[in-house]
Design an enzyme around this catalytic site. Structure first.
Site, PDB file in Angstrom:
ATOM      1  N   HIS A 151       0.804  -1.224   0.000  1.00 15.47           N
ATOM      2  CA  HIS A 151       0.000   0.000   0.000  1.00 15.47           C
ATOM      3  C   HIS A 151       0.842   1.281   0.000  1.00 15.47           C
ATOM      4  O   HIS A 151       0.369   2.329   0.428  1.00 15.47           O
ATOM      5  CB  HIS A 151      -0.960  -0.002   1.203  1.00 15.47           C
ATOM      6  CG  HIS A 151      -0.274   0.041   2.544  1.00 15.47           C
ATOM      7  ND1 HIS A 151      -0.800  -0.556   3.664  1.00 15.47           N
ATOM      8  CD2 HIS A 151       0.874   0.630   2.954  1.00 15.47           C
ATOM      9  CE1 HIS A 151      -0.003  -0.345   4.692  1.00 15.47           C
ATOM     10  NE2 HIS A 151       1.024   0.380   4.290  1.00 15.47           N
TER      11      HIS A 151
ATOM     12  N   HIS B 279      -2.437   4.266   9.828  1.00 11.19           N
ATOM     13  CA  HIS B 279      -1.088   4.699  10.219  1.00 11.19           C
ATOM     14  C   HIS B 279      -1.181   5.922  11.128  1.00 11.19           C
ATOM     15  O   HIS B 279      -0.763   7.015  10.754  1.00 11.19           O
ATOM     16  CB  HIS B 279      -0.249   5.030   8.988  1.00 11.19           C
ATOM     17  CG  HIS B 279      -0.054   3.871   8.042  1.00 11.19           C
ATOM     18  ND1 HIS B 279      -1.044   3.408   7.212  1.00 11.19           N
ATOM     19  CD2 HIS B 279       1.022   3.090   7.812  1.00 11.19           C
ATOM     20  CE1 HIS B 279      -0.578   2.387   6.496  1.00 11.19           C
ATOM     21  NE2 HIS B 279       0.670   2.177   6.846  1.00 11.19           N
TER      22      HIS B 279
ATOM     23  N   HIS C  40       9.925  -3.851   4.487  1.00  8.46           N
ATOM     24  CA  HIS C  40      10.356  -2.444   4.544  1.00  8.46           C
ATOM     25  C   HIS C  40      10.568  -2.014   5.985  1.00  8.46           C
ATOM     26  O   HIS C  40       9.934  -2.534   6.902  1.00  8.46           O
ATOM     27  CB  HIS C  40       9.424  -1.495   3.803  1.00  8.46           C
ATOM     28  CG  HIS C  40       7.994  -1.360   4.286  1.00  8.46           C
ATOM     29  ND1 HIS C  40       7.121  -2.414   4.428  1.00  8.46           N
ATOM     30  CD2 HIS C  40       7.271  -0.263   4.614  1.00  8.46           C
ATOM     31  CE1 HIS C  40       5.928  -1.974   4.806  1.00  8.46           C
ATOM     32  NE2 HIS C  40       5.989  -0.655   4.946  1.00  8.46           N
TER      33      HIS C  40
ATOM     34  N   GLU D  36       3.525  -5.581   8.713  1.00  3.96           N
ATOM     35  CA  GLU D  36       2.224  -5.386   8.053  1.00  3.96           C
ATOM     36  C   GLU D  36       1.757  -6.667   7.349  1.00  3.96           C
ATOM     37  O   GLU D  36       0.558  -6.863   7.127  1.00  3.96           O
ATOM     38  CB  GLU D  36       2.304  -4.240   7.026  1.00  3.96           C
ATOM     39  CG  GLU D  36       2.405  -2.864   7.668  1.00  3.96           C
ATOM     40  CD  GLU D  36       2.519  -1.731   6.642  1.00  3.96           C
ATOM     41  OE1 GLU D  36       2.324  -0.573   7.050  1.00  3.96           O
ATOM     42  OE2 GLU D  36       2.821  -1.970   5.450  1.00  3.96           O
TER      43      GLU D  36
HETATM   44  C1  DHB Z   1       6.137   3.630   3.062  1.00  2.00           C
HETATM   45  C2  DHB Z   1       5.549   2.379   3.161  1.00  2.00           C
HETATM   46  C3  DHB Z   1       4.466   2.177   3.998  1.00  2.00           C
HETATM   47  O1  DHB Z   1       3.858   0.973   4.196  1.00  2.00           O
HETATM   48  C4  DHB Z   1       3.929   3.230   4.709  1.00  2.00           C
HETATM   49  O2  DHB Z   1       2.841   2.996   5.432  1.00  2.00           O
HETATM   50  C5  DHB Z   1       4.515   4.485   4.622  1.00  2.00           C
HETATM   51  C6  DHB Z   1       5.618   4.687   3.798  1.00  2.00           C
HETATM   52  C7  DHB Z   1       7.303   3.888   2.168  1.00  2.00           C
HETATM   53  O3  DHB Z   1       7.873   2.936   1.623  1.00  2.00           O
HETATM   54  O4  DHB Z   1       7.646   5.029   1.946  1.00  2.00           O
HETATM   55 FE    FE Z   2       2.274   1.051   5.811  1.00  2.00          FE
END
Ligand code: DHB
Ligand code: FE
Length: 289
Positions: free
Chosen positions: A16, A63, A197, A244
């Site tokens: 997302h 978030h 991530h 996540e």
């Molecule tokens: C990013 C990824 C995410 O899942 C999020 O909630 C906010 C930022 C990113 O990769 O920048």
């Molecule tokens: Fe996220």
């Protein structure tokens, strides 16, 4: 006459990344950085047109947008008639209002709570990139989203987070709830967020392709085994925001093989690095007839 019930026909899984929403909204999808990413969702948009559901049950995470540190529901079901795109600091995304399905949402809340999962009932909530970016990836930029959406928010932001096992079991309970609704609705269940991530600290920028591909393999072929993986393994291997991914297990637990039926068919699988700080993963699984 036998009663007609709702059924789940497919599950969809996708990252997302908020920058994907910005790329769409700012008309940058053809730029060299973004084109390969959006290419991977072309079959998905066609599949959505060919397999339009009556309702999407969309598992995502907020978030710190609708919920702050003042309230941290582990599992929250959106029962409102509509949900506005949230202002995450740059104004709300120029995307359609999300129309809910209060009747089905209330039924699922009743059934799932009586199956011993504590859900928080939410009657007013704005929805952030966790929900709107998956809709954009799967539906493009329509005037209105193709069908009502039930937002289902999972806390994966503030520890403690739910285990993969509990998420998988919750998916099973959601399936039973949907299948006991007295209207022949075709429902898709989506699991969103991930893949690897980490947005903060010394490991910011971490991406683990081997972990991500193994997660996709196992989500398809051995979801119960994947559900047994503890949350700390996600954090270590896939980064602090890689957690996540447990949300994908909710959607996967709602497929027929979670309750002894046949395994789903893989209709589409896509993986791309990078998008912002994130690896993007995507799957479409259809129930076998
Ligand atoms: C990013 C990824 C995410 O899942 C999020 O909630 C906010 C930022 C990113 O990769 O920048
Ligand atoms: Fe996220």
């Amino acid at each position: 006459m036998t009663k007609q019930h709702a059924r789940i026909s497919a599950s969809v899984y996708t990252s997302h990344v908020p920058a994907i929403g910005a790329a769409l909204d700012l008309g940058k999808t053809a730029e060299p950085y973004w084109a390969p990413l959006f290419q991977g969702y072309e079959p998905s948009k066609q599949w959505m047109r060919d397999n339009k559901p009556d309702v999407i049950f969309l598992v995502y995470n907020d978030h710190a947008t609708a919920f702050s540190l003042e309230f941290i529901p582990t599992f929250a079901i959106g029962c409102a008639a509509e949900f506005q795109p949230a202002d995450e600091g740059w104004g709300p995304r120029p995307v359609p209002t999300v129309v809910g399905h209060p009747e089905l949402a209330a039924h699922i809340a009743q059934s799932v709570i009586q199956q011993d999962f504590d859900l928080t009932i939410v009657n007013k909530m704005d929805v952030d990139h966790g929900l709107t970016v998956p809709l954009s990836l799967m539906c493009g930029q329509p005037e209105a989203w193709p069908c009502p959406v039930i937002p289902f928010a999972v806390n994966v932001v503030q520890y403690p987070v739910p285990s993969g096992r509990r998420c998988f079991e919750l998916g099973r309970a959601i399936r039973r709830a949907i299948e006991s609704y007295d209207e022949p609705l075709n429902v898709h269940i989506w699991g969103t967020g991930g893949m690897s991530h980490q947005l903060q600290g010394p490991r910011a920028g971490l991406i683990n392709k081997a972990f991500d591909q193994a997660f996709l393999d196992r989500l398809i072929a051995d979801p119960e085994g994947q559900a047994a993986v503890p949350h700390i393994d996600y954090v270590r291997e896939a980064g602090s925001e890689g957690i996540e991914l447990v949300m994908w297990l909710i959607a996967r637990g709602a497929m027929a093989d979670g309750v002894g039926g046949p395994p789903p068919k893989v209709v589409h699988r896509f993986y791309h690095v990078p998008a912002s700080n994130t690896a993007v993963g995507h799957l479409i699984l259809e129930e076998q007839a």
